[in-house]
Design an enzyme around this catalytic site. Sequence first.
Site, PDB file in Angstrom:
ATOM      1  N   HIS A 140      41.068 -22.818 -15.255  1.00 46.00           N
ATOM      2  CA  HIS A 140      42.434 -22.583 -15.765  1.00 46.00           C
ATOM      3  C   HIS A 140      43.258 -21.982 -14.612  1.00 46.00           C
ATOM      4  O   HIS A 140      42.718 -21.273 -13.764  1.00 46.00           O
ATOM      5  CB  HIS A 140      42.332 -21.591 -16.916  1.00 46.00           C
ATOM      6  CG  HIS A 140      43.567 -21.389 -17.715  1.00 46.00           C
ATOM      7  ND1 HIS A 140      44.618 -20.614 -17.288  1.00 46.00           N
ATOM      8  CD2 HIS A 140      43.928 -21.834 -18.943  1.00 46.00           C
ATOM      9  CE1 HIS A 140      45.563 -20.600 -18.207  1.00 46.00           C
ATOM     10  NE2 HIS A 140      45.177 -21.336 -19.230  1.00 46.00           N
ATOM     11  N   ASP A 217      35.262 -16.063 -16.727  1.00 45.07           N
ATOM     12  CA  ASP A 217      36.426 -16.162 -17.591  1.00 45.07           C
ATOM     13  C   ASP A 217      35.897 -16.591 -18.960  1.00 45.07           C
ATOM     14  O   ASP A 217      35.568 -17.766 -19.167  1.00 45.07           O
ATOM     15  CB  ASP A 217      37.388 -17.184 -16.986  1.00 45.07           C
ATOM     16  CG  ASP A 217      38.528 -17.539 -17.922  1.00 45.07           C
ATOM     17  OD1 ASP A 217      38.554 -17.022 -19.062  1.00 45.07           O
ATOM     18  OD2 ASP A 217      39.381 -18.352 -17.520  1.00 45.07           O
ATOM     19  N   GLN A 220      37.281 -18.917 -23.622  1.00 44.99           N
ATOM     20  CA  GLN A 220      36.883 -19.935 -24.601  1.00 44.99           C
ATOM     21  C   GLN A 220      35.447 -19.734 -25.062  1.00 44.99           C
ATOM     22  O   GLN A 220      34.964 -20.486 -25.917  1.00 44.99           O
ATOM     23  CB  GLN A 220      37.044 -21.346 -23.999  1.00 44.99           C
ATOM     24  CG  GLN A 220      38.451 -21.671 -23.565  1.00 44.99           C
ATOM     25  CD  GLN A 220      39.435 -21.724 -24.734  1.00 44.99           C
ATOM     26  OE1 GLN A 220      39.049 -21.799 -25.905  1.00 44.99           O
ATOM     27  NE2 GLN A 220      40.717 -21.675 -24.424  1.00 44.99           N
ATOM     28  N   LYS A 243      42.668 -15.578 -28.713  1.00 48.12           N
ATOM     29  CA  LYS A 243      41.814 -16.767 -28.916  1.00 48.12           C
ATOM     30  C   LYS A 243      40.611 -16.420 -29.794  1.00 48.12           C
ATOM     31  O   LYS A 243      39.830 -17.280 -30.173  1.00 48.12           O
ATOM     32  CB  LYS A 243      41.354 -17.315 -27.567  1.00 48.12           C
ATOM     33  CG  LYS A 243      42.545 -17.834 -26.745  1.00 48.12           C
ATOM     34  CD  LYS A 243      42.106 -18.366 -25.417  1.00 48.12           C
ATOM     35  CE  LYS A 243      43.250 -18.478 -24.444  1.00 48.12           C
ATOM     36  NZ  LYS A 243      44.075 -19.668 -24.623  1.00 48.12           N
ATOM     37  N   CYS A 380      47.125 -26.164 -18.404  1.00 48.16           N
ATOM     38  CA  CYS A 380      47.053 -25.166 -17.317  1.00 48.16           C
ATOM     39  C   CYS A 380      45.843 -25.438 -16.436  1.00 48.16           C
ATOM     40  O   CYS A 380      45.149 -24.484 -16.003  1.00 48.16           O
ATOM     41  CB  CYS A 380      47.008 -23.736 -17.853  1.00 48.16           C
ATOM     42  SG  CYS A 380      48.449 -23.287 -18.798  1.00 48.16           S
TER      43      CYS A 380
HETATM   44  C1  LIG Z   1      39.726 -20.669 -19.967  1.00 43.19           C
HETATM   45  C2  LIG Z   1      40.990 -19.872 -20.026  1.00 43.19           C
HETATM   46  N1  LIG Z   1      41.220 -18.937 -19.116  1.00 43.19           N
HETATM   47  C3  LIG Z   1      42.324 -18.183 -19.119  1.00 43.19           C
HETATM   48  C4  LIG Z   1      43.286 -18.377 -20.070  1.00 43.19           C
HETATM   49  C5  LIG Z   1      44.506 -17.505 -20.040  1.00 43.19           C
HETATM   50  O1  LIG Z   1      44.562 -16.726 -21.195  1.00 43.19           O
HETATM   51  P1  LIG Z   1      45.854 -15.831 -21.503  1.00 43.19           P
HETATM   52  O2  LIG Z   1      47.029 -16.730 -21.380  1.00 43.19           O
HETATM   53  O3  LIG Z   1      45.608 -15.365 -22.910  1.00 43.19           O
HETATM   54  O4  LIG Z   1      45.857 -14.717 -20.522  1.00 43.19           O
HETATM   55  C6  LIG Z   1      43.118 -19.370 -21.036  1.00 43.19           C
HETATM   56  C7  LIG Z   1      44.162 -19.642 -22.035  1.00 43.19           C
HETATM   57  O5  LIG Z   1      44.471 -20.771 -22.338  1.00 43.19           O
HETATM   58  C8  LIG Z   1      41.928 -20.123 -21.039  1.00 43.19           C
HETATM   59  O6  LIG Z   1      41.698 -21.055 -21.956  1.00 43.19           O
END
Ligand SMILES: Cc1ncc(COP(=O)(O)O)c(C=O)c1O
Length: 422
Positions: A140, A217, A220, A243, A380
Amino acid sequence: MTSPAAAPHPASLRSASLSPAGRGTAPLDRVADFPAIPSGWSYLDTAATAQKPKPVIEAIERGYAETYATVHRGVYQRSAEMTLAFEASRERAARFIGARSPEEIVFVRGATEGINLVAQSWGGANLRPGDRILLSTLEHHSNIVPWQLAADRTGAAIDVVPLTPDHRIDLDAMAAMLTGRHRIVALAHVSNVLGSVLDVDRAAGLAHAAGALLLLDGCQAVPRMPVDVARIGCDFYVFSAHKLYGPTGIGILWGRSELLASMPPWQGGGAMIDRVTFEKTTYLPPPARFEAGTPHVVGVIGLHAAIDYVETIGLDAIAAHESALVRETREALSSLNSVRLFGPEDSAGIVSFALEGVHPHDIGTILDESRVAIRAGHHCAQPLMAHLGVEATARASFGVYNGRGDVEALVEGLERVRRIFG
Ligand SMILES: Cc1ncc(COP(=O)(O)O)c(C=O)c1O
């Protein structure tokens, strides 16, 4: 708050009538817990953000309507009680992910802020010209851009682990790429586009054998599988509450206590200081050192309720439920002509696909007319889109409120898309 669940949800009805004997989605239809999911609407965008169950909404409402006060500073009873509730959430989050102590839990705005914190604080103190940072093709943007900023500031460089043909992070390639110059490896535990699940044990072993740290990270992963950071042996772990069926604006950075203790502050202000003079300021130990300013008090309370909610259902049960939905979705979509599926067969809760000759945004718009909400776009993850050779994908992602009826609604909607596009 009234529940829309008095009448049976059409998704449940569809799923009951369509179940072929012998095949089955684990029975985990929790749609009645979710007041914002109206009857007949298939919400398949949980990877973007999960809908909120009543216990979370009620905890937030109580937090503002009954128990609200600031934390850590008030000398009155209400503030002391709110501080206890706030710190109880930190303890709950620590137990949830297997941290050794609540002091290893830093409240942040979300995964994005957690990664920026590590990249700026740890990265600023530890990265030198010639050092290397290892990421993967499927990250991401939140796990790419903060490292680019850190690399620009420190003179470090970024390497990218490729993917296997079935769209997992290629750990054999990672083993071959790692050198003594790699200081940190930062990878998605579960891909937000492909659902690919990382072999975190092996990733930790490889990173540490090369003398590098491992940041995961977990955005998910935490909503759909049990996570135990001590057992994994990683060094940093981040996730966002929204999430995980919790509120927006709050998330967790977990770091090994000795690492957090070695890191300088990244933002300054109230709540993170020991003593301030114009000559010299000293700082509190972690986690307070990284929590400058008035925190998102009620968000933290909502996070506690969200963790309670998923653990009452059970992460193993959620994982089994979502993997059955993924299996059924992949089977159904692969029987449609001209559908291209991305990601591995055993992806976790997320199915990305393309329909030949139809832009994913058109798929999303037409599905919306059929009351099916999916995500369409680059998610993203533009470097991953480039790797897949597409501008965008359509993505269905599942949660505890979905059932076989939602899969059926998706498939019926896609048949309509194909009819419209000939
Ligand atoms: C794998 C992953 N990392 C990071 C993020 C970023 O999360 P946030 O926008 O809640 O900080 C997301 C959100 O879509 C994600 O799916």
